[in-house]
Design a protein around this motif. Structure first.
Motif, PDB file in Angstrom:
ATOM      1  N   ASP A 177     -24.460 -24.423 -19.345  1.00 10.65           N
ATOM      2  CA  ASP A 177     -24.638 -22.894 -19.386  1.00 10.65           C
ATOM      3  C   ASP A 177     -25.787 -22.990 -18.450  1.00 10.65           C
ATOM      4  O   ASP A 177     -27.001 -23.150 -18.458  1.00 10.65           O
ATOM      5  CB  ASP A 177     -25.045 -22.582 -20.664  1.00 10.65           C
ATOM      6  CG  ASP A 177     -23.782 -22.132 -21.268  1.00 10.65           C
ATOM      7  OD1 ASP A 177     -22.736 -22.611 -21.211  1.00 10.65           O
ATOM      8  OD2 ASP A 177     -23.956 -21.668 -22.422  1.00 10.65           O
TER       9      ASP A 177
ATOM     10  N   ASN B 217     -20.743 -22.483 -16.561  1.00  6.09           N
ATOM     11  CA  ASN B 217     -20.650 -21.213 -17.036  1.00  6.09           C
ATOM     12  C   ASN B 217     -21.937 -20.379 -16.695  1.00  6.09           C
ATOM     13  O   ASN B 217     -22.971 -20.765 -16.934  1.00  6.09           O
ATOM     14  CB  ASN B 217     -20.261 -20.848 -18.560  1.00  6.09           C
ATOM     15  CG  ASN B 217     -18.653 -21.308 -18.713  1.00  6.09           C
ATOM     16  OD1 ASN B 217     -18.088 -21.664 -17.807  1.00  6.09           O
ATOM     17  ND2 ASN B 217     -18.534 -21.623 -20.159  1.00  6.09           N
TER      18      ASN B 217
ATOM     19  N   LYS C  27     -21.373 -12.541 -17.939  1.00  4.52           N
ATOM     20  CA  LYS C  27     -21.109 -13.792 -17.941  1.00  4.52           C
ATOM     21  C   LYS C  27     -19.742 -14.404 -17.124  1.00  4.52           C
ATOM     22  O   LYS C  27     -18.814 -13.648 -17.059  1.00  4.52           O
ATOM     23  CB  LYS C  27     -20.916 -14.132 -19.456  1.00  4.52           C
ATOM     24  CG  LYS C  27     -20.941 -15.564 -19.808  1.00  4.52           C
ATOM     25  CD  LYS C  27     -21.594 -15.800 -21.243  1.00  4.52           C
ATOM     26  CE  LYS C  27     -21.920 -17.305 -21.680  1.00  4.52           C
ATOM     27  NZ  LYS C  27     -21.471 -18.178 -20.820  1.00  4.52           N
TER      28      LYS C  27
ATOM     29  N   SER D 143     -13.013 -21.979 -26.215  1.00  7.26           N
ATOM     30  CA  SER D 143     -11.725 -21.931 -25.635  1.00  7.26           C
ATOM     31  C   SER D 143     -10.970 -23.500 -25.486  1.00  7.26           C
ATOM     32  O   SER D 143     -11.764 -24.458 -25.837  1.00  7.26           O
ATOM     33  CB  SER D 143     -11.727 -21.322 -24.046  1.00  7.26           C
ATOM     34  OG  SER D 143     -12.473 -22.187 -23.492  1.00  7.26           O
TER      35      SER D 143
ATOM     36  N   ASP E  83     -22.334 -18.483 -32.002  1.00  9.93           N
ATOM     37  CA  ASP E  83     -22.278 -19.854 -32.459  1.00  9.93           C
ATOM     38  C   ASP E  83     -23.435 -20.226 -33.444  1.00  9.93           C
ATOM     39  O   ASP E  83     -23.368 -20.960 -34.322  1.00  9.93           O
ATOM     40  CB  ASP E  83     -22.444 -20.768 -31.205  1.00  9.93           C
ATOM     41  CG  ASP E  83     -21.531 -20.343 -30.264  1.00  9.93           C
ATOM     42  OD1 ASP E  83     -20.476 -20.069 -30.668  1.00  9.93           O
ATOM     43  OD2 ASP E  83     -21.594 -20.619 -28.972  1.00  9.93           O
TER      44      ASP E  83
HETATM   45  O1  F6P Z   1     -15.224 -21.676 -24.624  1.00 11.48           O
HETATM   46  P1  F6P Z   1     -15.273 -20.288 -24.112  1.00 11.48           P
HETATM   47  O2  F6P Z   1     -14.734 -19.143 -24.744  1.00 11.48           O
HETATM   48  O3  F6P Z   1     -15.279 -20.076 -22.660  1.00 11.48           O
HETATM   49  O4  F6P Z   1     -16.916 -19.975 -24.437  1.00 11.48           O
HETATM   50  C1  F6P Z   1     -18.221 -21.021 -24.069  1.00 11.48           C
HETATM   51  C2  F6P Z   1     -19.193 -20.077 -23.583  1.00 11.48           C
HETATM   52  O5  F6P Z   1     -19.383 -19.315 -24.844  1.00 11.48           O
HETATM   53  C3  F6P Z   1     -20.832 -20.298 -25.313  1.00 11.48           C
HETATM   54  O6  F6P Z   1     -20.397 -21.276 -26.347  1.00 11.48           O
HETATM   55  C4  F6P Z   1     -21.578 -19.060 -26.179  1.00 11.48           C
HETATM   56  O7  F6P Z   1     -20.670 -18.655 -27.296  1.00 11.48           O
HETATM   57  C5  F6P Z   1     -21.549 -20.463 -24.137  1.00 11.48           C
HETATM   58  O8  F6P Z   1     -22.282 -21.663 -24.424  1.00 11.48           O
HETATM   59  C6  F6P Z   1     -20.252 -21.198 -23.328  1.00 11.48           C
HETATM   60  O9  F6P Z   1     -20.827 -20.808 -21.844  1.00 11.48           O
END
Ligand code: F6P
Length: 318
Positions: free
Chosen positions: A12, A89, A101, A136, A264
């Motif tokens: 991140d 990300n 984001k 995801s 989270d």
């Molecule tokens: O797996 P997803 O839905 O892409 O989300 C991942 C993102 O969400 C987070 O887990 C925050 O909820 C971040 O750490 C990460 O960048």
């Protein structure tokens, strides 16, 4: 022991523009930081910081920079090797207080890498453990991966929670009541995805004190076999449906620094409270307190217990 699976982990990266974000413009980055990310990793960090035994399972090459960050954080982890790199990300902070984001899809896993990840997870659990499947799915994982894992993990004698969105969430909802996780943590948008309605309007209703829509939807999922449904509603608070009843807790007002990782952190708070044997009200209050604490911390920073203020007095039965 709590075991988390992050099927699509991330680095991140948070950049602060210190000014407005203008589409088409050139921006100079003020501050820049990279932290471990991905929903299961964030949950595991919260549980670890609370001093409870935890293991984070993920797909990543041993030399991936994410592994070094997990080692630095002291988080117990096991990774199944993959050829691709862990995605980055990007969170862009701009003014007035806006978080944008940009999530990469993640590297595609081969069939053999998918099988190795499943084997690693199932080989890491023992009967009586709690498993959290979060985030995801990396490309290459089948859309019903979480449905198949919930079944396999139940067969292994574990309790299973899921926090996901879009197609994997819809696959899970479609498998109810035949396959039902013990815990589900949708936000308003995800609840809307399951119901086929606009999640933003559910959240807006909740903000005006009208909780009927969210309560009924959460209770419906619970009655279809999901042991506990924790709905996080952002600034409007959160709702828990379990034991055939629903409880609501408002979010304490506080400064918003970064909302990334707040959901989270709420999951971590819920699991910590459940491990401590707290009842529904206590679990909801701790979840909300963790989410609120995370919102006040920069980037994807998951709170330590001393940064969290639990106020069970704010919880009310609906
Ligand atoms: O797996 P997803 O839905 O892409 O989300 C991942 C993102 O969400 C987070 O887990 C925050 O909820 C971040 O750490 C990460 O960048």
């Amino acid at each position: 022991m709590i075991i988390t699976l992050t099927a699509n982990p991330s680095l991140d990266r948070t950049v602060d523009l210190g000014g407005p974000l203008t589409p088409g413009g050139v921006h100079r980055i003020g501050s820049d930081r990279t932290q471990p990310g991905g929903k299961g990793i964030n949950v595991a960090l919260g549980v670890h910081r609370a001093g409870l035994p935890v293991l984070a399972v993920l797909p990543a090459a041993a030399a991936d920079p994410l592994i070094a960050l997990l080692d630095e954080a002291g988080l117990p982890h096991r990774s199944s090797p993959v050829a691709g790199r862990v995605r980055t990300n990007l969170t862009v902070l701009s003014s007035p207080e806006t978080t944008t984001k940009l999530n990469e899809p993640g590297s595609e896993l081969t069939g053999a890498e998918v099988a190795a990840l499943e084997e690693l997870l199932l080989g890491s659990v023992s009967s009586g453990d709690s498993v959290m499947l979060s985030g995801s799915l990396a490309p290459g994982l089948p859309v019903d991966e979480y449905v198949r894992l919930v079944e396999a993990l139940h067969d292994a004698g574990t309790r299973v929670g899921v926090d996901t969105s879009d197609a994997p969430l819809n696959a899970l909802a479609a498998a109810l009541p035949r396959v039902a996780p013990d815990f589900l943590k949708p936000n308003a948008e995800e609840l809307g995805q399951i119901l086929g309605v606009d999640g933003a309007s559910l959240e807006a209703q909740a903000a005006t004190g009208d909780l009927a829509g969210v309560r009924d939807a959460a209770l419906d999922l619970h009655r279809q076999g999901v042991g506990a449904v924790l709905v996080t509603l952002g600034a409007a608070g959160g709702l828990l449906a379990t034991e055939d009843r629903a409880w609501y807790c408002p979010s304490p007002a506080g400064r918003v620094v970064s909302t990334v990782g707040a959901g989270d952190s709420a999951t971590a708070g819920y699991l910590i409270a459940r491990e401590k044997g707290e009842g529904p009200g206590g679990r909801l209050a701790r979840a909300l307190a963790y989410g609120t604490a995370a919102v006040g911390l920069p980037g994807t920073t998951i709170p330590r217990p001393d940064q969290v203020r639990v106020d069970a007095g704010r919880v009310r039965a609906l």
